[in-house]
Design a protein around this motif. Structure first.
Motif, mmCIF file in Angstrom:
data_model
loop_
_atom_site.group_PDB
_atom_site.id
_atom_site.type_symbol
_atom_site.label_atom_id
_atom_site.label_comp_id
_atom_site.label_asym_id
_atom_site.label_seq_id
_atom_site.Cartn_x
_atom_site.Cartn_y
_atom_site.Cartn_z
ATOM 1 N N LEU A 1 0.813 -1.221 0.000
ATOM 2 C CA LEU A 1 0.000 0.000 0.000
ATOM 3 C C LEU A 1 0.848 1.274 0.000
ATOM 4 C CD1 LEU A 1 -3.150 -0.407 2.291
ATOM 5 C CD2 LEU A 1 -2.943 -0.565 -0.183
ATOM 6 N N VAL A 2 1.859 1.319 0.856
ATOM 7 C CA VAL A 2 2.662 2.540 0.965
ATOM 8 C C VAL A 2 3.355 2.881 -0.357
ATOM 9 C CG1 VAL A 2 4.672 3.577 2.083
ATOM 10 C CG2 VAL A 2 2.950 2.401 3.468
ATOM 11 N N PRO A 3 4.040 1.924 -1.027
ATOM 12 C CA PRO A 3 4.650 2.263 -2.320
ATOM 13 C C PRO A 3 3.619 2.665 -3.370
ATOM 14 C CG PRO A 3 5.601 0.238 -1.456
ATOM 15 C CD PRO A 3 4.414 0.563 -0.599
ATOM 16 N N ALA A 4 2.463 1.996 -3.365
ATOM 17 C CA ALA A 4 1.427 2.342 -4.341
ATOM 18 C C ALA A 4 0.945 3.772 -4.152
ATOM 19 C CB ALA A 4 0.251 1.368 -4.217
ATOM 20 N N VAL A 5 0.748 4.182 -2.903
ATOM 21 C CA VAL A 5 0.314 5.550 -2.631
ATOM 22 C C VAL A 5 1.398 6.543 -3.039
ATOM 23 C CG1 VAL A 5 -0.253 7.183 -0.780
ATOM 24 C CG2 VAL A 5 -1.297 4.915 -0.804
ATOM 25 N N ARG A 6 2.637 6.227 -2.726
ATOM 26 C CA ARG A 6 3.739 7.128 -3.072
ATOM 27 C C ARG A 6 3.856 7.342 -4.583
ATOM 28 N NH1 ARG A 6 9.037 6.135 0.805
ATOM 29 N NH2 ARG A 6 8.508 7.793 2.299
ATOM 30 N N HIS A 7 3.595 6.291 -5.351
ATOM 31 C CA HIS A 7 3.771 6.373 -6.804
ATOM 32 C C HIS A 7 2.544 6.929 -7.524
ATOM 33 C CE1 HIS A 7 6.934 2.965 -6.334
ATOM 34 N NE2 HIS A 7 7.485 4.148 -6.215
ATOM 35 N N LYS A 8 1.364 6.776 -6.930
ATOM 36 C CA LYS A 8 0.133 7.101 -7.655
ATOM 37 C C LYS A 8 -0.614 8.322 -7.118
ATOM 38 C CE LYS A 8 0.491 3.479 -10.338
ATOM 39 N NZ LYS A 8 0.729 3.626 -11.809
ATOM 40 N N LEU B 1 0.073 11.584 3.761
ATOM 41 C CA LEU B 1 -0.609 10.314 4.007
ATOM 42 C C LEU B 1 0.365 9.260 4.521
ATOM 43 C CD1 LEU B 1 -2.958 10.083 0.886
ATOM 44 C CD2 LEU B 1 -3.682 10.355 3.263
ATOM 45 N N VAL B 2 1.506 9.138 3.839
ATOM 46 C CA VAL B 2 2.497 8.132 4.230
ATOM 47 C C VAL B 2 3.097 8.480 5.586
ATOM 48 C CG1 VAL B 2 4.741 7.123 3.652
ATOM 49 C CG2 VAL B 2 3.017 7.440 1.864
ATOM 50 N N HIS B 3 3.399 9.740 5.805
ATOM 51 C CA HIS B 3 3.965 10.161 7.095
ATOM 52 C C HIS B 3 3.026 9.815 8.237
ATOM 53 C CE1 HIS B 3 4.510 13.035 10.434
ATOM 54 N NE2 HIS B 3 5.803 12.904 10.176
ATOM 55 N N ASP B 4 1.752 10.148 8.093
ATOM 56 C CA ASP B 4 0.772 9.879 9.143
ATOM 57 C C ASP B 4 0.587 8.385 9.355
ATOM 58 O OD1 ASP B 4 0.456 12.583 9.433
ATOM 59 O OD2 ASP B 4 -1.444 12.695 8.335
ATOM 60 N N TYR B 5 0.607 7.634 8.243
ATOM 61 C CA TYR B 5 0.432 6.184 8.384
ATOM 62 C C TYR B 5 1.602 5.557 9.130
ATOM 63 C CZ TYR B 5 0.493 1.276 7.702
ATOM 64 O OH TYR B 5 0.566 -0.068 7.966
ATOM 65 N N VAL B 6 2.825 5.869 8.723
ATOM 66 C CA VAL B 6 4.000 5.269 9.350
ATOM 67 C C VAL B 6 4.067 5.635 10.831
ATOM 68 C CG1 VAL B 6 6.530 5.210 9.374
ATOM 69 C CG2 VAL B 6 5.307 5.129 7.197
ATOM 70 N N HIS B 7 3.675 6.858 11.167
ATOM 71 C CA HIS B 7 3.644 7.262 12.579
ATOM 72 C C HIS B 7 2.675 6.387 13.369
ATOM 73 C CE1 HIS B 7 3.937 9.878 16.068
ATOM 74 N NE2 HIS B 7 2.617 9.942 16.117
ATOM 75 N N ALA C 1 -7.250 5.506 5.020
ATOM 76 C CA ALA C 1 -6.954 6.728 4.274
ATOM 77 C C ALA C 1 -6.080 6.406 3.061
ATOM 78 C CB ALA C 1 -6.264 7.744 5.180
ATOM 79 N N LEU C 2 -5.133 5.483 3.209
ATOM 80 C CA LEU C 2 -4.310 5.061 2.077
ATOM 81 C C LEU C 2 -5.175 4.385 1.012
ATOM 82 C CD1 LEU C 2 -1.156 3.492 3.812
ATOM 83 C CD2 LEU C 2 -1.477 5.833 3.018
ATOM 84 N N ALA C 3 -6.060 3.488 1.463
ATOM 85 C CA ALA C 3 -6.923 2.771 0.528
ATOM 86 C C ALA C 3 -7.857 3.725 -0.215
ATOM 87 C CB ALA C 3 -7.735 1.710 1.272
ATOM 88 N N ASP C 4 -8.425 4.687 0.496
ATOM 89 C CA ASP C 4 -9.336 5.644 -0.133
ATOM 90 C C ASP C 4 -8.605 6.538 -1.129
ATOM 91 O OD1 ASP C 4 -11.430 4.616 1.314
ATOM 92 O OD2 ASP C 4 -11.358 6.163 2.882
ATOM 93 N N ALA C 5 -7.366 6.908 -0.813
ATOM 94 C CA ALA C 5 -6.589 7.741 -1.737
ATOM 95 C C ALA C 5 -6.303 6.980 -3.024
ATOM 96 C CB ALA C 5 -5.281 8.180 -1.076
ATOM 97 N N LEU C 6 -6.008 5.697 -2.916
ATOM 98 C CA LEU C 6 -5.774 4.888 -4.111
ATOM 99 C C LEU C 6 -7.055 4.712 -4.917
ATOM 100 C CD1 LEU C 6 -3.371 2.092 -2.796
ATOM 101 C CD2 LEU C 6 -2.831 3.922 -4.405
#
Length: 223
Positions: A60-67, A74-80, A127-132
């Motif tokens: 999920l994280v790489p997909a969000v970063r690329h797309k 989003l990634v910062h909040d998720y990893v935290h 939030a990652l899933a919805d963004a994708l």
């Protein structure tokens, strides 16, 4: 369920499963005939949760970063949120095995921390899933959901909050830790059940016809 909903429902399904295993671990059922039952329940929950976290980092994280254009926040909040959950899971493991550092830390406090962190993690993962879902086609979302489930099989089975999570360092870390965790799991006789498959969308009328497998929904009129 529409195809576009598959990824979100997969995440929700996984967290429902995590919640069920959490309740089983919290109960810590032990008997004289099975003195290690409490530890087995806790270890199983930790393994399932850790594998899912590794899969999200890998897929999920790489997909969000690329797309996704606004991926940084989003990634910062998720990893935290992920690290907070892993720290809470590490507390559970240390508490279960009698670490002296956990002497002033009660079980109710430990489980309450996991509850709070798991809820925050679910919000960030959705939030990652919805963004994708906003940028990918239904077929691409379906593929991401399948990749997410597949990645759990090669993810670490123990919490590692201070290991790298993203980028090349994260990928290398997951591979190494998966091998190390698998060795320890085998040495300790620690096993985790296979991740349940995510819910699948209902086949359309054409596919039902081609597969000779008609499905009738009693709540929907027959057309």
């Amino acid at each position: 369920m529409t195809t576009a909903d598959v990824l979100r429902h997969s995440v929700e399904h996984t967290h429902e499963n995590l919640g069920a295993w959490l309740e089983g671990a919290r109960a810590m059922v032990g008997t004289r005939e099975q003195p290690r039952k409490a530890l087995e329940d806790i270890d199983t929950f930790l393994a399932i949760a850790s594998r899912h976290l590794g899969a999200v980092d890998a897929v999920l994280v790489p997909a969000v970063r690329h797309k996704v254009s606004h991926s940084s926040r989003l990634v910062h909040d998720y990893v935290h949120a992920e690290r907070e959950l892993e720290v809470a899971l590490a507390h559970i493991k240390a508490h279960a095995y009698g670490s002296t550092y956990e002497s002033g830390y009660s079980w109710p406090e430990a489980w309450a921390e996991v509850d709070e962190c798991l809820a925050r993690h679910r919000t960030r993962e959705l939030a990652l899933a919805d963004a994708l879902a906003e940028v990918l086609s239904p077929d691409a979302l379906d593929q991401v959901a399948e990749s997410l489930q597949s990645a759990e099989a090669t993810s670490p089975t123990r919490p590692h909050p201070y290991a790298p999570h993203t980028g090349i360092a994260g990928a290398v870390s997951r591979k190494v830790l998966h091998t190390v965790d698998a060795w320890w799991d085998n040495a300790e006789g620690r096993m985790a059940p296979e991740p349940p498959p995510p819910p699948r969308p209902k086949p359309g009328l054409v596919w039902q016809y081609l597969l000779a497998d008609p499905r009738f929904d009693e709540e929907e009129p027959i057309t």
